[in-house]
Design a protein around this motif. Sequence first.
Motif, PDB file in Angstrom:
ATOM      1  N   ALA A  16      10.236  84.048  53.172  1.00 33.58           N
ATOM      2  CA  ALA A  16      10.780  85.201  52.444  1.00 33.58           C
ATOM      3  C   ALA A  16      11.390  84.767  51.114  1.00 33.58           C
ATOM      4  O   ALA A  16      11.199  85.425  50.085  1.00 33.58           O
ATOM      5  CB  ALA A  16      11.821  85.920  53.299  1.00 33.58           C
ATOM      6  N   ILE A  17      12.100  83.648  51.118  1.00 27.81           N
ATOM      7  CA  ILE A  17      12.698  83.135  49.880  1.00 27.81           C
ATOM      8  C   ILE A  17      11.602  82.741  48.895  1.00 27.81           C
ATOM      9  O   ILE A  17      11.659  83.077  47.705  1.00 27.81           O
ATOM     10  CB  ILE A  17      13.641  81.951  50.183  1.00 27.81           C
ATOM     11  CG1 ILE A  17      14.859  82.441  50.975  1.00 27.81           C
ATOM     12  CG2 ILE A  17      14.072  81.253  48.884  1.00 27.81           C
ATOM     13  CD1 ILE A  17      15.722  81.336  51.545  1.00 27.81           C
ATOM     14  N   PHE A  64      10.044  85.819  47.419  1.00 31.17           N
ATOM     15  CA  PHE A  64      10.924  86.427  46.419  1.00 31.17           C
ATOM     16  C   PHE A  64      10.756  85.740  45.066  1.00 31.17           C
ATOM     17  O   PHE A  64      10.650  86.389  44.030  1.00 31.17           O
ATOM     18  CB  PHE A  64      12.391  86.359  46.869  1.00 31.17           C
ATOM     19  CG  PHE A  64      13.335  87.005  45.902  1.00 31.17           C
ATOM     20  CD1 PHE A  64      13.582  88.364  45.971  1.00 31.17           C
ATOM     21  CD2 PHE A  64      13.965  86.265  44.915  1.00 31.17           C
ATOM     22  CE1 PHE A  64      14.443  88.974  45.067  1.00 31.17           C
ATOM     23  CE2 PHE A  64      14.822  86.858  44.009  1.00 31.17           C
ATOM     24  CZ  PHE A  64      15.059  88.219  44.085  1.00 31.17           C
ATOM     25  N   ARG A 111      11.033  91.827  40.483  1.00 31.21           N
ATOM     26  CA  ARG A 111      12.213  91.627  41.319  1.00 31.21           C
ATOM     27  C   ARG A 111      13.221  92.702  40.952  1.00 31.21           C
ATOM     28  O   ARG A 111      13.293  93.133  39.814  1.00 31.21           O
ATOM     29  CB  ARG A 111      12.828  90.250  41.059  1.00 31.21           C
ATOM     30  CG  ARG A 111      12.100  89.132  41.721  1.00 31.21           C
ATOM     31  CD  ARG A 111      12.708  87.792  41.298  1.00 31.21           C
ATOM     32  NE  ARG A 111      11.649  86.810  41.308  1.00 31.21           N
ATOM     33  CZ  ARG A 111      10.852  86.553  40.287  1.00 31.21           C
ATOM     34  NH1 ARG A 111      11.007  87.182  39.136  1.00 31.21           N
ATOM     35  NH2 ARG A 111       9.894  85.669  40.389  1.00 31.21           N
ATOM     36  N   SER A 117      15.108  94.323  46.159  1.00 27.20           N
ATOM     37  CA  SER A 117      14.428  93.177  46.789  1.00 27.20           C
ATOM     38  C   SER A 117      15.420  92.042  47.057  1.00 27.20           C
ATOM     39  O   SER A 117      15.318  91.338  48.069  1.00 27.20           O
ATOM     40  CB  SER A 117      13.248  92.696  45.943  1.00 27.20           C
ATOM     41  OG  SER A 117      13.649  92.293  44.657  1.00 27.20           O
ATOM     42  N   LEU A 156      16.368  90.367  50.729  1.00 24.28           N
ATOM     43  CA  LEU A 156      16.383  88.931  51.004  1.00 24.28           C
ATOM     44  C   LEU A 156      17.712  88.519  51.631  1.00 24.28           C
ATOM     45  O   LEU A 156      17.736  87.773  52.622  1.00 24.28           O
ATOM     46  CB  LEU A 156      16.118  88.141  49.721  1.00 24.28           C
ATOM     47  CG  LEU A 156      16.087  86.627  49.860  1.00 24.28           C
ATOM     48  CD1 LEU A 156      14.982  86.191  50.816  1.00 24.28           C
ATOM     49  CD2 LEU A 156      15.894  85.981  48.490  1.00 24.28           C
TER      50      LEU A 156
END
Length: 124
Positions: free
Chosen positions: A5-6, A9, A19, A23, A27
């Motif tokens: 997920a990081i 992103f 972004r 969002s 996160l």
Amino acid sequence: MLDHAIKTFHQMDQFGTPRSTISFNSLLSACNQSRQFDKVPQLFDEIPKKYDAVSPDKISYGILIKSYCETGHPQKGIEVLREMERKNKEVTAVTFTTILNALYKKRKEEEAEKLWSEMMKNDC
């Protein structure tokens, strides 16, 4: 899973997706949901510095406070609440009750009562 997920992103621009604070909040929430609470303060500090489009809002701050409270540090949560006030970020009832819950869990009734009074004074 959280590492993915990081990474995603940070790669959002490559996917043609801008972004945003939304969002960013997603996160941060993923960190809390995966019980990796220590990641929240780190990302909260790093990401807005790296990406101009990301600016923490009341939800971002609430997620940060929850991460501190979940690790047994309601005092850090109160510090963030004070920062929110200094920065004119709306402090919601959810923010207050998150800290209240953590204070009561730590048997800090007197501090909790003071915070409750403040919450009532602020019409939350």
